[in-house]
Design a protein around this motif. Structure first.
Motif, PDB file in Angstrom:
ATOM      1  N   ILE A 156      42.564  51.655  44.345  1.00  0.00           N
ATOM      2  CA  ILE A 156      42.282  51.385  42.941  1.00  0.00           C
ATOM      3  C   ILE A 156      40.779  51.160  42.807  1.00  0.00           C
ATOM      4  O   ILE A 156      40.224  50.263  43.432  1.00  0.00           O
ATOM      5  CB  ILE A 156      43.063  50.155  42.420  1.00  0.00           C
ATOM      6  CG1 ILE A 156      44.558  50.272  42.727  1.00  0.00           C
ATOM      7  CG2 ILE A 156      42.791  49.945  40.933  1.00  0.00           C
ATOM      8  CD1 ILE A 156      45.238  51.497  42.181  1.00  0.00           C
ATOM      9  N   GLY A 157      40.140  51.972  41.990  1.00  0.00           N
ATOM     10  CA  GLY A 157      38.688  51.916  41.860  1.00  0.00           C
ATOM     11  C   GLY A 157      38.185  50.985  40.780  1.00  0.00           C
ATOM     12  O   GLY A 157      37.027  50.612  40.782  1.00  0.00           O
ATOM     13  N   ILE A 158      39.047  50.619  39.840  1.00  0.00           N
ATOM     14  CA  ILE A 158      38.622  49.742  38.745  1.00  0.00           C
ATOM     15  C   ILE A 158      39.659  48.637  38.572  1.00  0.00           C
ATOM     16  O   ILE A 158      40.829  48.907  38.322  1.00  0.00           O
ATOM     17  CB  ILE A 158      38.475  50.508  37.415  1.00  0.00           C
ATOM     18  CG1 ILE A 158      37.610  51.756  37.580  1.00  0.00           C
ATOM     19  CG2 ILE A 158      37.876  49.594  36.339  1.00  0.00           C
ATOM     20  CD1 ILE A 158      37.674  52.690  36.382  1.00  0.00           C
ATOM     21  N   VAL A 159      39.212  47.404  38.721  1.00  0.00           N
ATOM     22  CA  VAL A 159      40.073  46.235  38.514  1.00  0.00           C
ATOM     23  C   VAL A 159      39.419  45.380  37.432  1.00  0.00           C
ATOM     24  O   VAL A 159      38.235  45.059  37.538  1.00  0.00           O
ATOM     25  CB  VAL A 159      40.244  45.416  39.811  1.00  0.00           C
ATOM     26  CG1 VAL A 159      41.058  44.154  39.543  1.00  0.00           C
ATOM     27  CG2 VAL A 159      40.886  46.247  40.899  1.00  0.00           C
ATOM     28  N   ALA A 160      40.179  45.050  36.410  1.00  0.00           N
ATOM     29  CA  ALA A 160      39.667  44.210  35.328  1.00  0.00           C
ATOM     30  C   ALA A 160      40.385  42.866  35.378  1.00  0.00           C
ATOM     31  O   ALA A 160      41.593  42.798  35.182  1.00  0.00           O
ATOM     32  CB  ALA A 160      39.884  44.882  33.982  1.00  0.00           C
ATOM     33  N   LEU A 161      39.644  41.835  35.681  1.00  0.00           N
ATOM     34  CA  LEU A 161      40.200  40.491  35.681  1.00  0.00           C
ATOM     35  C   LEU A 161      40.365  40.084  34.220  1.00  0.00           C
ATOM     36  O   LEU A 161      39.397  40.019  33.471  1.00  0.00           O
ATOM     37  CB  LEU A 161      39.266  39.542  36.424  1.00  0.00           C
ATOM     38  CG  LEU A 161      39.778  38.169  36.738  1.00  0.00           C
ATOM     39  CD1 LEU A 161      41.084  38.235  37.520  1.00  0.00           C
ATOM     40  CD2 LEU A 161      38.747  37.391  37.527  1.00  0.00           C
ATOM     41  N   SER A 162      41.591  39.865  33.819  1.00  0.00           N
ATOM     42  CA  SER A 162      41.911  39.727  32.408  1.00  0.00           C
ATOM     43  C   SER A 162      42.218  38.290  32.020  1.00  0.00           C
ATOM     44  O   SER A 162      43.098  37.657  32.587  1.00  0.00           O
ATOM     45  CB  SER A 162      43.111  40.631  32.091  1.00  0.00           C
ATOM     46  OG  SER A 162      43.405  40.591  30.737  1.00  0.00           O
ATOM     47  N   ASP A 163      41.486  37.834  31.036  1.00  0.00           N
ATOM     48  CA  ASP A 163      41.714  36.512  30.453  1.00  0.00           C
ATOM     49  C   ASP A 163      42.683  36.699  29.295  1.00  0.00           C
ATOM     50  O   ASP A 163      42.316  36.646  28.123  1.00  0.00           O
ATOM     51  CB  ASP A 163      40.387  35.924  29.988  1.00  0.00           C
ATOM     52  CG  ASP A 163      40.523  34.506  29.475  1.00  0.00           C
ATOM     53  OD1 ASP A 163      41.586  33.891  29.682  1.00  0.00           O
ATOM     54  OD2 ASP A 163      39.561  34.009  28.867  1.00  0.00           O
ATOM     55  N   THR A 164      43.931  36.931  29.627  1.00  0.00           N
ATOM     56  CA  THR A 164      44.955  37.356  28.683  1.00  0.00           C
ATOM     57  C   THR A 164      45.152  36.384  27.527  1.00  0.00           C
ATOM     58  O   THR A 164      45.439  36.794  26.411  1.00  0.00           O
ATOM     59  CB  THR A 164      46.292  37.561  29.422  1.00  0.00           C
ATOM     60  OG1 THR A 164      46.036  38.287  30.619  1.00  0.00           O
ATOM     61  CG2 THR A 164      47.300  38.298  28.583  1.00  0.00           C
ATOM     62  N   ILE A 165      44.996  35.103  27.783  1.00  0.00           N
ATOM     63  CA  ILE A 165      45.265  34.124  26.732  1.00  0.00           C
ATOM     64  C   ILE A 165      44.001  33.387  26.270  1.00  0.00           C
ATOM     65  O   ILE A 165      44.086  32.411  25.539  1.00  0.00           O
ATOM     66  CB  ILE A 165      46.349  33.120  27.177  1.00  0.00           C
ATOM     67  CG1 ILE A 165      45.954  32.416  28.469  1.00  0.00           C
ATOM     68  CG2 ILE A 165      47.687  33.822  27.316  1.00  0.00           C
ATOM     69  CD1 ILE A 165      46.893  31.294  28.859  1.00  0.00           C
ATOM     70  N   GLY A 166      42.831  33.865  26.685  1.00  0.00           N
ATOM     71  CA  GLY A 166      41.573  33.331  26.180  1.00  0.00           C
ATOM     72  C   GLY A 166      41.246  31.923  26.613  1.00  0.00           C
ATOM     73  O   GLY A 166      40.823  31.104  25.799  1.00  0.00           O
ATOM     74  N   ILE A 167      41.412  31.623  27.922  1.00  0.00           N
ATOM     75  CA  ILE A 167      41.160  30.260  28.396  1.00  0.00           C
ATOM     76  C   ILE A 167      40.025  30.150  29.405  1.00  0.00           C
ATOM     77  O   ILE A 167      39.688  29.060  29.847  1.00  0.00           O
ATOM     78  CB  ILE A 167      42.432  29.640  29.015  1.00  0.00           C
ATOM     79  CG1 ILE A 167      42.906  30.444  30.229  1.00  0.00           C
ATOM     80  CG2 ILE A 167      43.516  29.486  27.966  1.00  0.00           C
ATOM     81  CD1 ILE A 167      44.010  29.773  31.021  1.00  0.00           C
ATOM     82  N   ALA A 168      39.412  31.263  29.789  1.00  0.00           N
ATOM     83  CA  ALA A 168      38.372  31.234  30.815  1.00  0.00           C
ATOM     84  C   ALA A 168      37.156  30.453  30.351  1.00  0.00           C
ATOM     85  O   ALA A 168      36.758  30.524  29.189  1.00  0.00           O
ATOM     86  CB  ALA A 168      37.956  32.650  31.193  1.00  0.00           C
ATOM     87  N   THR A 169      36.580  29.728  31.290  1.00  0.00           N
ATOM     88  CA  THR A 169      35.338  29.013  31.016  1.00  0.00           C
ATOM     89  C   THR A 169      34.202  29.741  31.734  1.00  0.00           C
ATOM     90  O   THR A 169      34.447  30.465  32.713  1.00  0.00           O
ATOM     91  CB  THR A 169      35.412  27.566  31.538  1.00  0.00           C
ATOM     92  OG1 THR A 169      35.508  27.599  32.971  1.00  0.00           O
ATOM     93  CG2 THR A 169      36.604  26.817  30.944  1.00  0.00           C
ATOM     94  N   PRO A 170      32.968  29.550  31.290  1.00  0.00           N
ATOM     95  CA  PRO A 170      31.838  30.171  31.993  1.00  0.00           C
ATOM     96  C   PRO A 170      31.804  29.792  33.480  1.00  0.00           C
ATOM     97  O   PRO A 170      31.484  30.627  34.323  1.00  0.00           O
ATOM     98  CB  PRO A 170      30.616  29.641  31.245  1.00  0.00           C
ATOM     99  CG  PRO A 170      31.116  29.384  29.853  1.00  0.00           C
ATOM    100  CD  PRO A 170      32.539  28.882  30.054  1.00  0.00           C
ATOM    101  N   ASP A 171      32.148  28.541  33.800  1.00  0.00           N
ATOM    102  CA  ASP A 171      32.159  28.120  35.202  1.00  0.00           C
ATOM    103  C   ASP A 171      33.206  28.890  36.005  1.00  0.00           C
ATOM    104  O   ASP A 171      32.960  29.287  37.140  1.00  0.00           O
ATOM    105  CB  ASP A 171      32.417  26.616  35.327  1.00  0.00           C
ATOM    106  CG  ASP A 171      31.219  25.780  34.904  1.00  0.00           C
ATOM    107  OD1 ASP A 171      30.089  26.322  34.866  1.00  0.00           O
ATOM    108  OD2 ASP A 171      31.417  24.589  34.612  1.00  0.00           O
ATOM    109  N   GLN A 172      34.397  29.115  35.427  1.00  0.00           N
ATOM    110  CA  GLN A 172      35.424  29.893  36.122  1.00  0.00           C
ATOM    111  C   GLN A 172      34.936  31.314  36.383  1.00  0.00           C
ATOM    112  O   GLN A 172      35.092  31.840  37.481  1.00  0.00           O
ATOM    113  CB  GLN A 172      36.704  29.973  35.293  1.00  0.00           C
ATOM    114  CG  GLN A 172      37.641  28.827  35.441  1.00  0.00           C
ATOM    115  CD  GLN A 172      38.906  29.096  34.656  1.00  0.00           C
ATOM    116  OE1 GLN A 172      38.855  29.451  33.480  1.00  0.00           O
ATOM    117  NE2 GLN A 172      40.025  28.934  35.315  1.00  0.00           N
ATOM    118  N   ILE A 173      34.393  31.930  35.353  1.00  0.00           N
ATOM    119  CA  ILE A 173      33.937  33.309  35.485  1.00  0.00           C
ATOM    120  C   ILE A 173      32.873  33.408  36.565  1.00  0.00           C
ATOM    121  O   ILE A 173      32.947  34.269  37.448  1.00  0.00           O
ATOM    122  CB  ILE A 173      33.413  33.852  34.140  1.00  0.00           C
ATOM    123  CG1 ILE A 173      34.565  33.915  33.127  1.00  0.00           C
ATOM    124  CG2 ILE A 173      32.774  35.225  34.315  1.00  0.00           C
ATOM    125  CD1 ILE A 173      34.124  34.138  31.698  1.00  0.00           C
TER     126      ILE A 173
END
Length: 154
Positions: free
Chosen positions: A109-126
């Motif tokens: 798999i050449g492209i993987v998108a880490l998805s924040d499906t429910i909109g909870i990611a913080t800048p620190d997590q990313i």
């Protein structure tokens, strides 16, 4: 509908999100579609709710969709849904993300998108996840997708 699109004067590429092999087969029939996207969740609960299949079965589907993409000159993008946590009580950790990313890369798999499906990611997590994934792979494109939650004006 796709046959009515004039893509001759654009560099835009079309992506079809498919949840099963039948959808992938249908998308591969359309020359205008360049990318197939598959929603692979690291949350068993969300995988069942989203595609009505287990993570193990979804991984098998990813392999089959990848083979279809290769045979039909398409690129596969896999979304790692619930990449920043989940409300279903399933285990979540950076190590789980790394393990699944590595498995996907190992499958070509050449492209993987880490998805924040429910909109909870913080800048620190990313910032803590992206430097760690994928460990040194030059052939891997890692993306971030998010759901933007807007407050209604009422």
């Amino acid at each position: 509908m796709l046959s009515k699109l004039d893509l001759s004067n654009t560099q835009s590429k079309l992506l079809a999100i498919v949840a099963n092999l039948r959808g992938a087969e249908e998308a591969c029939r359309h020359e205008a579609i360049t990318y197939l996207g598959y929603p692979f969740s690291i949350s068993e609960g969300f995988q069942m709710r989203n595609t009505n299949t287990t993570i193990a079965d979804a991984f098998d589907t990813v392999k089959k969709v990848k083979a279809l993409c290769t045979a039909n000159n398409k690129d596969l993008l896999v979304y790692l849904s619930m990449g920043f946590g989940n409300p279903y009580g399933d285990e979540w950790s950076i190590e789980i993300i790394e393990r699944w990313t590595e498995k996907l890369v190992d499958e070509g798999i050449g492209i993987v998108a880490l998805s924040d499906t429910i909109g909870i990611a913080t800048p620190d997590q990313i910032s803590s996840i992206y430097p760690r994934s994928p460990n040194g792979s030059q052939k891997q494109n890692l993306a971030y997708t998010c759901t933007v939650l807007l407050k209604p004006p009422w």
